[in-house]
Motif scaffolding. Structure first.
Motif, PDB file in Angstrom:
ATOM      1  N   ARG A   1      -2.333  14.049   7.086  1.00 28.40           N
ATOM      2  CA  ARG A   1      -1.885  13.712   5.739  1.00 28.40           C
ATOM      3  C   ARG A   1      -0.371  13.670   5.726  1.00 28.40           C
ATOM      4  O   ARG A   1       0.280  14.457   6.394  1.00 28.40           O
ATOM      5  N   LEU A   2       0.177  12.745   4.967  1.00 25.50           N
ATOM      6  CA  LEU A   2       1.617  12.664   4.875  1.00 25.50           C
ATOM      7  C   LEU A   2       2.028  12.097   3.540  1.00 25.50           C
ATOM      8  O   LEU A   2       1.255  11.470   2.849  1.00 25.50           O
ATOM      9  N   LYS A   3       3.258  12.344   3.172  1.00 21.40           N
ATOM     10  CA  LYS A   3       3.858  11.775   1.973  1.00 21.40           C
ATOM     11  C   LYS A   3       5.062  10.961   2.415  1.00 21.40           C
ATOM     12  O   LYS A   3       5.848  11.409   3.234  1.00 21.40           O
ATOM     13  N   VAL A   4       5.192   9.764   1.881  1.00 23.27           N
ATOM     14  CA  VAL A   4       6.335   8.926   2.210  1.00 23.27           C
ATOM     15  C   VAL A   4       6.901   8.332   0.938  1.00 23.27           C
ATOM     16  O   VAL A   4       6.229   8.251  -0.080  1.00 23.27           O
TER      17      VAL A   4
ATOM     18  N   SER B   1      -6.499   5.795   4.000  1.00 23.14           N
ATOM     19  CA  SER B   1      -6.752   5.827   2.557  1.00 23.14           C
ATOM     20  C   SER B   1      -5.406   6.011   1.867  1.00 23.14           C
ATOM     21  O   SER B   1      -4.657   6.928   2.198  1.00 23.14           O
ATOM     22  N   ILE B   2      -5.111   5.136   0.919  1.00 22.34           N
ATOM     23  CA  ILE B   2      -3.822   5.167   0.232  1.00 22.34           C
ATOM     24  C   ILE B   2      -4.057   5.194  -1.273  1.00 22.34           C
ATOM     25  O   ILE B   2      -4.842   4.412  -1.799  1.00 22.34           O
ATOM     26  N   LYS B   3      -3.372   6.096  -1.947  1.00 22.74           N
ATOM     27  CA  LYS B   3      -3.359   6.139  -3.412  1.00 22.74           C
ATOM     28  C   LYS B   3      -1.912   5.879  -3.804  1.00 22.74           C
ATOM     29  O   LYS B   3      -1.020   6.659  -3.473  1.00 22.74           O
ATOM     30  N   CYS B   4      -1.662   4.745  -4.465  1.00 22.03           N
ATOM     31  CA  CYS B   4      -0.283   4.352  -4.728  1.00 22.03           C
ATOM     32  C   CYS B   4      -0.149   3.711  -6.105  1.00 22.03           C
ATOM     33  O   CYS B   4      -1.127   3.537  -6.827  1.00 22.03           O
ATOM     34  N   GLN B   5       1.081   3.331  -6.422  1.00 22.77           N
ATOM     35  CA  GLN B   5       1.379   2.646  -7.673  1.00 22.77           C
ATOM     36  C   GLN B   5       0.695   1.285  -7.665  1.00 22.77           C
ATOM     37  O   GLN B   5       0.720   0.568  -6.662  1.00 22.77           O
ATOM     38  N   ASN B   6       0.063   0.933  -8.772  1.00 21.60           N
ATOM     39  CA  ASN B   6      -0.658  -0.332  -8.870  1.00 21.60           C
ATOM     40  C   ASN B   6       0.325  -1.463  -9.153  1.00 21.60           C
ATOM     41  O   ASN B   6       0.839  -1.595 -10.250  1.00 21.60           O
ATOM     42  N   ASN B   7       0.628  -2.237  -8.114  1.00 21.88           N
ATOM     43  CA  ASN B   7       1.419  -3.447  -8.308  1.00 21.88           C
ATOM     44  C   ASN B   7       0.908  -4.517  -7.359  1.00 21.88           C
ATOM     45  O   ASN B   7       0.130  -4.242  -6.451  1.00 21.88           O
ATOM     46  N   ILE B   8       1.343  -5.721  -7.560  1.00 24.47           N
ATOM     47  CA  ILE B   8       0.802  -6.876  -6.849  1.00 24.47           C
ATOM     48  C   ILE B   8       0.980  -6.774  -5.337  1.00 24.47           C
ATOM     49  O   ILE B   8       0.119  -7.167  -4.570  1.00 24.47           O
TER      50      ILE B   8
ATOM     51  N   TYR C   1      10.077   3.980  -5.507  1.00 26.85           N
ATOM     52  CA  TYR C   1       9.161   3.894  -6.638  1.00 26.85           C
ATOM     53  C   TYR C   1       9.123   5.242  -7.340  1.00 26.85           C
ATOM     54  O   TYR C   1       9.498   6.263  -6.788  1.00 26.85           O
ATOM     55  N   ASN C   2       8.631   5.251  -8.568  1.00 28.64           N
ATOM     56  CA  ASN C   2       8.575   6.481  -9.348  1.00 28.64           C
ATOM     57  C   ASN C   2       7.722   7.549  -8.676  1.00 28.64           C
ATOM     58  O   ASN C   2       8.012   8.721  -8.780  1.00 28.64           O
ATOM     59  N   THR C   3       6.661   7.155  -8.004  1.00 27.19           N
ATOM     60  CA  THR C   3       5.809   8.117  -7.317  1.00 27.19           C
ATOM     61  C   THR C   3       5.606   7.672  -5.879  1.00 27.19           C
ATOM     62  O   THR C   3       5.465   6.492  -5.597  1.00 27.19           O
ATOM     63  N   SER C   4       5.596   8.632  -4.984  1.00 26.43           N
ATOM     64  CA  SER C   4       5.335   8.328  -3.584  1.00 26.43           C
ATOM     65  C   SER C   4       3.837   8.192  -3.381  1.00 26.43           C
ATOM     66  O   SER C   4       3.059   8.916  -3.997  1.00 26.43           O
ATOM     67  N   PRO C   5       3.422   7.289  -2.502  1.00 29.24           N
ATOM     68  CA  PRO C   5       1.983   7.139  -2.259  1.00 29.24           C
ATOM     69  C   PRO C   5       1.430   8.345  -1.509  1.00 29.24           C
ATOM     70  O   PRO C   5       2.140   8.998  -0.747  1.00 29.24           O
ATOM     71  N   ASP C   6       0.174   8.638  -1.746  1.00 28.23           N
ATOM     72  CA  ASP C   6      -0.538   9.676  -1.009  1.00 28.23           C
ATOM     73  C   ASP C   6      -1.326   8.949   0.067  1.00 28.23           C
ATOM     74  O   ASP C   6      -2.175   8.114  -0.246  1.00 28.23           O
TER      75      ASP C   6
END
Length: 91
Positions: free
Chosen positions: A4-7, A36-43, A18-23
């Motif tokens: 697991r890592l945070k970037v 598996s990536i949880k990130c900001q929803n953008n195009i 971005y306002n939040t780093s992806p998990d």
């Protein structure tokens, strides 16, 4: 092996993160990689993730994404290739 890592991701046209780093969660077994990536929803989030994995020498086997709420995107990518390259990038 589970890693697991945070970037912090930077947009192409700015040095502001971005306002939040992806998990990001990476699982590896031999030459198989599950990301598996949880990130900001953008195009461009999905395209950036796939492009980055291909630059690491990984071949994409399957990819899926699902918006969660209005601001989050869940991405799942299965790939094959040299998983050692992925480890070198995140260490």
């Amino acid at each position: 092996m589970l890693r697991r890592l945070k970037v912090s991701l930077f947009s192409d046209d700015s040095t502001t993160p971005y306002n939040t780093s992806p998990d990001i969660e990476v699982r590896m077994s031999g030459s198989n990689v599950l990301v598996s990536i949880k990130c900001q929803n953008n195009i461009s989030s999905l395209k950036k993730a796939i492009d980055h994995m291909e630059k690491l020498g990984l071949s994409i086997i399957s990819c899926s994404s699902m918006p969660f709420a209005k601001t989050t995107l869940l991405i799942g990518i299965t790939a094959q290739g040299l998983a050692k390259l992925l480890l070198l990038q995140v260490l």
